[in-house]
Enzyme design. Structure first.
Site, PDB file in Angstrom:
ATOM      1  N   LYS A  77       0.851  -1.206   0.000  1.00 37.90           N
ATOM      2  CA  LYS A  77       0.000   0.000   0.000  1.00 37.90           C
ATOM      3  C   LYS A  77       0.876   1.242   0.000  1.00 37.90           C
ATOM      4  O   LYS A  77       1.894   1.275   0.709  1.00 37.90           O
ATOM      5  CB  LYS A  77      -0.902  -0.040   1.240  1.00 37.90           C
ATOM      6  CG  LYS A  77      -1.947   1.062   1.318  1.00 37.90           C
ATOM      7  CD  LYS A  77      -2.794   0.881   2.577  1.00 37.90           C
ATOM      8  CE  LYS A  77      -3.902   1.907   2.708  1.00 37.90           C
ATOM      9  NZ  LYS A  77      -4.720   1.713   3.935  1.00 37.90           N
ATOM     10  N   SER A 152      -9.614   1.613   3.092  1.00 40.20           N
ATOM     11  CA  SER A 152      -8.809   2.415   2.204  1.00 40.20           C
ATOM     12  C   SER A 152      -7.739   1.630   1.441  1.00 40.20           C
ATOM     13  O   SER A 152      -7.177   2.133   0.492  1.00 40.20           O
ATOM     14  CB  SER A 152      -8.109   3.507   3.012  1.00 40.20           C
ATOM     15  OG  SER A 152      -7.255   2.917   3.990  1.00 40.20           O
ATOM     16  N   SER A 176      -9.663  -0.859   7.329  1.00 39.99           N
ATOM     17  CA  SER A 176      -9.194  -0.705   5.947  1.00 39.99           C
ATOM     18  C   SER A 176      -8.504  -1.904   5.316  1.00 39.99           C
ATOM     19  O   SER A 176      -8.167  -1.856   4.137  1.00 39.99           O
ATOM     20  CB  SER A 176      -8.263   0.494   5.843  1.00 39.99           C
ATOM     21  OG  SER A 176      -9.009   1.670   5.797  1.00 39.99           O
TER      22      SER A 176
HETATM   23  N1  GLN Z   1     -12.835   3.811   6.537  1.00 38.93           N
HETATM   24  C1  GLN Z   1     -12.179   4.249   7.723  1.00 38.93           C
HETATM   25  C2  GLN Z   1     -11.824   5.701   7.613  1.00 38.93           C
HETATM   26  O1  GLN Z   1     -12.142   6.264   6.636  1.00 38.93           O
HETATM   27  C3  GLN Z   1     -11.010   3.381   7.979  1.00 38.93           C
HETATM   28  C4  GLN Z   1      -9.744   3.858   7.401  1.00 38.93           C
HETATM   29  C5  GLN Z   1      -8.598   2.953   7.743  1.00 38.93           C
HETATM   30  O2  GLN Z   1      -8.739   1.923   8.387  1.00 38.93           O
HETATM   31  N2  GLN Z   1      -7.425   3.382   7.317  1.00 38.93           N
HETATM   32  O3  GLN Z   1     -11.235   6.269   8.479  1.00 38.93           O
END
Ligand code: GLN
Length: 491
Positions: A77, A152, A176
């Site tokens: 990532k 994400s 995420s």
């Molecule tokens: N969807 C969550 C957010 O927008 C989780 C993001 C993550 O785990 N990096 O914060």
């Protein structure tokens, strides 16, 4: 066809010289070049780095080094530092950032013989649940290109699900890794907080952030996780709790106590996902497991709590990005302060800006007690819920997400709807406990076959147990071995 056999078979083939050390890496780079663009999943290929890591591999093998990931291509990532390659975080403000060092997780993968082949797309600074917040382009779900791969870490999930790489790293602050794993039908682990070093992971919410692993199966994810886990003196929050040797096998479930939080059967959850959970419960019962229904009374507060803690920490962490050394080239301003303001206004996208504003507000004097401090109290209660649950059961089982993968654009105009995609995942991050999403077959929607993900959560340091129970559950839904139509038609 899947170009990649299970990771242990790949490693055995390389070690026994049945294939050249670069065999799987070359195949992965070819597939990433061919399909990565269609999926919007890849921000950069790291060919030079791959060559540099491959060069000593033959000599290392000949020297008898123990290389548990010899010749295994892995995607990373793009918020995790890989020396000499761009690490953009999906943001304009870091568009040209080339870290001079490797994240500890990356360093450990390469030391184990793995080869980094690509940096993958993500929601800007890992903020989002669909990978539509990338400053560059949205990522797609290989099961249906009109749908999101989740977020994400959507790019990493997408390349593993499409078999462009056998495994990838992502990051979790609030779901995420697990949510994209569920949307794309693969395995994704969020480790215990402190299990994997955060050194070289660009900070979002430091008390929540962990690097997680994606692979096609729980067994493969276990192998990768065992390599990156463990104490790192460069991360003061990494734990010296011993790392158990990897046991990438399913297990006898007789007597295993499985808790089913009643929140997982809530009517807000897609009925087909609930039905798959019930069917899985039946199979576990037949295998000798003891099923217990229970409740996590504070789970309903996980989303509001998460969005206060995460944005508060983000507002502080993101203060360091000033756009002076890399990224945006905003026109010169009259003084340094105005330059910073201009660079940040130009360099951050709408969601990141929203989070910085929200977090700054929650921490401001007069509101700190009402929001941040209260959120920290609820966080403790939530952690207590999990501790109480694990006095009664060994693991918890539930759906990973309330719905299957949604369409591009479906939630972009309503941030609150997007935030609710994390309703079943954010609790484990707040409590710091490990959780694994595994594929549990498919459902059909609008003519597309879409994966279903189920989530196992355990007490701190129970990753091995999660992997082994996960492997057993995967075997109940063997039709999920099929690859997405996108891969079948373009192979
Ligand atoms: N969807 C969550 C957010 O927008 C989780 C993001 C993550 O785990 N990096 O914060």
């Amino acid at each position: 066809m899947n170009a990649f056999p299970p990771v242990p078979e790949m490693v055995a083939a390389v070690r026994s010289k049945r294939v050249a050390p670069d065999h799987f890496v070359t195949e992965s780079l070819r597939r990433l070049e061919q399909h990565g663009g269609t999926l919007g999943a890849v921000l950069s290929l790291t060919k030079e780095r791959a060559q540099a890591d491959l060069a000593p591999l033959s000599a290392r093998l000949a020297g008898g080094e123990d290389l548990p990931l010899a010749g295994v291509p892995i995607a990373i990532k793009d918020n995790i530092c890989v020396r000499g390659t761009t690490t953009t975080c999906g943001s304009r403000i870091l568009e040209s950032y080339r870290p001079p060092y490797d994240a500890t997780a990356v360093e450990r993968l390469v030391r184990a013989g793995a080869v980094i082949v690509a940096k993958t797309n993500l929601d800007e600074f890992a903020m989002g649940s669909s990978t539509e917040n990338s400053a560059f382009f949205p990522a797609k779900n290989p099961w249906d290109l009109a749908r999101v791969p989740g977020g994400s870490s959507g790019g990493s999930a997408s390349v593993v699900a499409a078999a462009l790489v056998p495994a990838a790293l992502g990051s979790e602050t609030g779901g995420s890794v697990r949510q994209p794993a569920a949307f794309t039908g693969i395995a994704g682990l969020k480790p215990t907080y402190g299990r994997v070093s955060r050194y070289g992971l660009v900070a979002f919410g430091s008390s929540l952030d962990q690097i997680g692993t994606f692979a096609r199966t729980a067994a493969d994810a276990a192998l990768i996780h065992a390599v990156i886990a463990g104490r790192d003196p460069r991360d003061a929050t990494s734990s010296d709790h011993p790392v158990e040797p990897n046991q990438a096998r399913s297990m006898d479930l007789k007597g295993l106590r499985v808790g089913i939080p009643k929140e997982g059967h809530d009517s807000a959850i897609d009925a087909r996902i609930r039905a798959r959970l019930s069917a899985t419960q039946e199979r576990l019962l037949a295998a000798g497991a003891v099923i217990r229904e229970l409740s996590l009374p504070h789970a309903k507060y996980a989303i509001p709590t998460y969005y206060i803690v995460a944005t508060a920490e983000a507002s502080s962490n993101l203060a360091r990005h000033d756009g002076m050394h890399c990224g945006v080239a905003a026109p010169p301003e009259k003084d340094l302060l105005h330059q910073y303001l201009r660079n940040r206004a130009q360099g951050f996208g709408a969601e990141v800006t929203r989070r910085i504003l929200l977090g700054t507000f929650c921490l401001s004097s007069g509101y700190y007690d009402a929001y941040y401090e209260r959120a920290m109290r609820v966080r403790s209660l939530l952690a207590r819920d999990y501790r109480a649950a694990f006095e009664q059961v060994d693991v918890l089982l539930g759906p990973t997400t309330p719905t299957p993968a949604f369409k591009h654009g479906e939630k972009t105009s309503d941030p609150l709807q997007m935030y609710l995609a994390d309703v079943l995942t954010a609790g484990a991050n707040l409590a710091g406990v490990p959780a694994l999403s595994i594929r549990a077959g498919h459902l059909t929607e609008g003519g597309s076959e879409l994966p279903i993900g189920l989530q196992l959560t355990g007490p701190a340091w129970s990753e091995n147990l999660l992997f082994r129970v996960g492997a057993a559950i995967e075997s109940y839904w063997p039709e999920a071995d099929r690859l997405p139509p996108f891969v079948r038609s373009q192979a």
